[in-house]
Design a protein around this motif. Structure first.
Motif, PDB file in Angstrom:
ATOM      1  N   PRO A  69      15.971 -14.669  -0.388  1.00  0.00           N
ATOM      2  CA  PRO A  69      16.959 -14.115  -1.405  1.00  0.00           C
ATOM      3  C   PRO A  69      16.165 -13.105  -2.598  1.00  0.00           C
ATOM      4  N   ILE A  70      14.950 -13.639  -3.109  1.00  0.00           N
ATOM      5  CA  ILE A  70      14.111 -12.859  -3.937  1.00  0.00           C
ATOM      6  C   ILE A  70      13.753 -11.706  -3.706  1.00  0.00           C
ATOM      7  N   THR A  71      13.068 -11.585  -2.449  1.00  0.00           N
ATOM      8  CA  THR A  71      12.487 -10.493  -1.698  1.00  0.00           C
ATOM      9  C   THR A  71      13.505  -9.514  -1.360  1.00  0.00           C
ATOM     10  N   ASN A  72      14.834  -9.893  -0.961  1.00  0.00           N
ATOM     11  CA  ASN A  72      15.736  -9.171  -0.729  1.00  0.00           C
ATOM     12  C   ASN A  72      16.120  -8.430  -2.055  1.00  0.00           C
ATOM     13  N   LEU A  73      16.279  -8.994  -3.008  1.00  0.00           N
ATOM     14  CA  LEU A  73      16.645  -8.445  -4.361  1.00  0.00           C
ATOM     15  C   LEU A  73      15.521  -7.399  -4.797  1.00  0.00           C
ATOM     16  N   MET A  74      14.290  -7.655  -4.568  1.00  0.00           N
ATOM     17  CA  MET A  74      13.341  -6.805  -4.879  1.00  0.00           C
ATOM     18  C   MET A  74      13.311  -5.651  -3.866  1.00  0.00           C
ATOM     19  N   ARG A  75      13.594  -5.502  -2.736  1.00  0.00           N
ATOM     20  CA  ARG A  75      13.755  -4.582  -1.909  1.00  0.00           C
ATOM     21  C   ARG A  75      14.812  -3.605  -2.094  1.00  0.00           C
ATOM     22  N   VAL A  76      15.984  -3.815  -2.707  1.00  0.00           N
ATOM     23  CA  VAL A  76      17.031  -3.277  -3.296  1.00  0.00           C
ATOM     24  C   VAL A  76      16.604  -2.505  -4.665  1.00  0.00           C
ATOM     25  N   GLY A  77      15.930  -3.317  -5.325  1.00  0.00           N
ATOM     26  CA  GLY A  77      15.384  -2.701  -6.805  1.00  0.00           C
ATOM     27  C   GLY A  77      14.348  -1.620  -6.551  1.00  0.00           C
ATOM     28  N   ILE A  78      13.604  -1.865  -5.568  1.00  0.00           N
ATOM     29  CA  ILE A  78      12.678  -0.724  -5.215  1.00  0.00           C
ATOM     30  C   ILE A  78      13.254   0.370  -4.571  1.00  0.00           C
ATOM     31  N   GLU A  79      13.958   0.304  -3.635  1.00  0.00           N
ATOM     32  CA  GLU A  79      14.824   1.380  -3.165  1.00  0.00           C
ATOM     33  C   GLU A  79      15.683   2.308  -4.131  1.00  0.00           C
ATOM     34  N   HIS A  80      15.926   1.575  -5.164  1.00  0.00           N
ATOM     35  CA  HIS A  80      16.692   2.235  -6.353  1.00  0.00           C
ATOM     36  C   HIS A  80      15.936   2.530  -7.622  1.00  0.00           C
ATOM     37  N   ARG A  81      14.502   2.631  -7.544  1.00  0.00           N
ATOM     38  CA  ARG A  81      13.827   2.784  -8.387  1.00  0.00           C
ATOM     39  C   ARG A  81      14.041   4.099  -9.356  1.00  0.00           C
ATOM     40  N   HIS A  82      14.519   4.976  -8.901  1.00  0.00           N
ATOM     41  CA  HIS A  82      14.542   6.419  -9.463  1.00  0.00           C
ATOM     42  C   HIS A  82      15.878   6.478 -10.348  1.00  0.00           C
ATOM     43  N   HIS A  83      16.507   5.252 -10.367  1.00  0.00           N
ATOM     44  CA  HIS A  83      17.637   5.536 -11.192  1.00  0.00           C
ATOM     45  C   HIS A  83      17.273   4.776 -12.495  1.00  0.00           C
ATOM     46  N   ALA A  84      18.602   4.956 -13.199  1.00  0.00           N
ATOM     47  CA  ALA A  84      18.400   4.211 -14.696  1.00  0.00           C
ATOM     48  C   ALA A  84      18.307   2.835 -14.697  1.00  0.00           C
ATOM     49  N   PRO A  85      17.512   2.099 -15.679  1.00  0.00           N
ATOM     50  CA  PRO A  85      17.472   0.663 -15.879  1.00  0.00           C
ATOM     51  C   PRO A  85      18.912   0.026 -15.618  1.00  0.00           C
TER      52      PRO A  85
END
Length: 232
Positions: A69-85
């Motif tokens: 679960p934690i790595t899945n969330l991390m992967r989604v966050g990295i893929e959307h890293r160009h967006h606003a916080p």
């Protein structure tokens, strides 16, 4: 074993079926949690080190090779890293909400078994006693105690079987639910940390607007020498 099932009647066979269902669910859930079990602190530190080097593709590969679960969330966050916080946080929260049903998979069915099994045992007790008293009603007296044995044995066997199935099912159900709740709490605590980590190590890119903010510089006509001469 077969003799006991025959003495217990149809209700005993239903309880046996429920016990198999419960066993399959428990084993499947234990294997699932074992599969996603990782050292979170070690994984987060590894990802932090990778993100500081701006190796974002490598970080995504690490998450994909260590599914949890934690790595899945991390992967989604990295893929959307160009967006606003705020957008990153909302995306991670949406991904977390998708992880919860996966962790709770089949647990409602296990909870149903824990409730139904003892009730079926009680139902077997009732039907067994009805059968025993039916013999008494037909004969008017107990001339042969063996005539009552079938009804009484059905009542006792189904009650015992229902409890034997329900007790361990309740134990494993509470254990698995508690494990899911702790995992959800950990995910909630990690969301802000993930957003801060991604914002700190966001990839530096130059947008088209930034490129347009610096117009090309041309030499001033006043500095050009007349008649093909060079610049003064």
């Amino acid at each position: 074993m077969l003799d006991i099932l025959q003495k217990g009647g149809i209700i005993m066979w239903i309880i046996l079926f429920l016990s198999i269902v419960a066993a399959v669910i428990v084993i499947e859930r234990l294997l699932y949690f074992r599969k996603i079990r990782i050292d979170e602190e070690k994984m987060i530190n590894r990802l932090k080190s990778t993100l500081r080097k701006r190796h974002f593709d490598e970080a995504i590969s690490i998450c994909e090779n260590n599914p949890s679960p934690i790595t899945n969330l991390m992967r989604v966050g990295i893929e959307h890293r160009h967006h606003a916080p705020e957008t990153i946080k909302e995306t991670i929260l949406d991904a977390a909400n998708l992880e919860i049903p996966q962790m709770e998979k089949h647990l409602p069915a296990l909870g149903t078994v824990t409730h139904i099994a003892p009730l079926l045992g009680l139902l077997g007790t009732v039907t067994g006693n009805i059968s025993a008293f039916g013999v008494l009603g037909k004969l008017g007296s107990v001339g042969d105690p063996a005539l009552l044995a079938k009804g009484i044995s059905e009542a006792l066997l189904t009650t015992a079987a229902g409890l034997i199935v329900a007790i361990p099912a309740i134990i494993f159900y509470n254990y698995l639910v508690n494990k899911v709740n702790h995992t959800i709490i950990r995910l909630e605590n990690r969301v802000n940390e993930l957003v801060l980590l991604l914002e700190t190590n966001k990839e530096e890119t130059v947008t088209p607007e930034e490129n347009m903010s610096f117009p090309p510089q041309f030499p001033d006509e006043g500095t050009r020498a007349p008649d093909g001469g060079g610049l003064i």
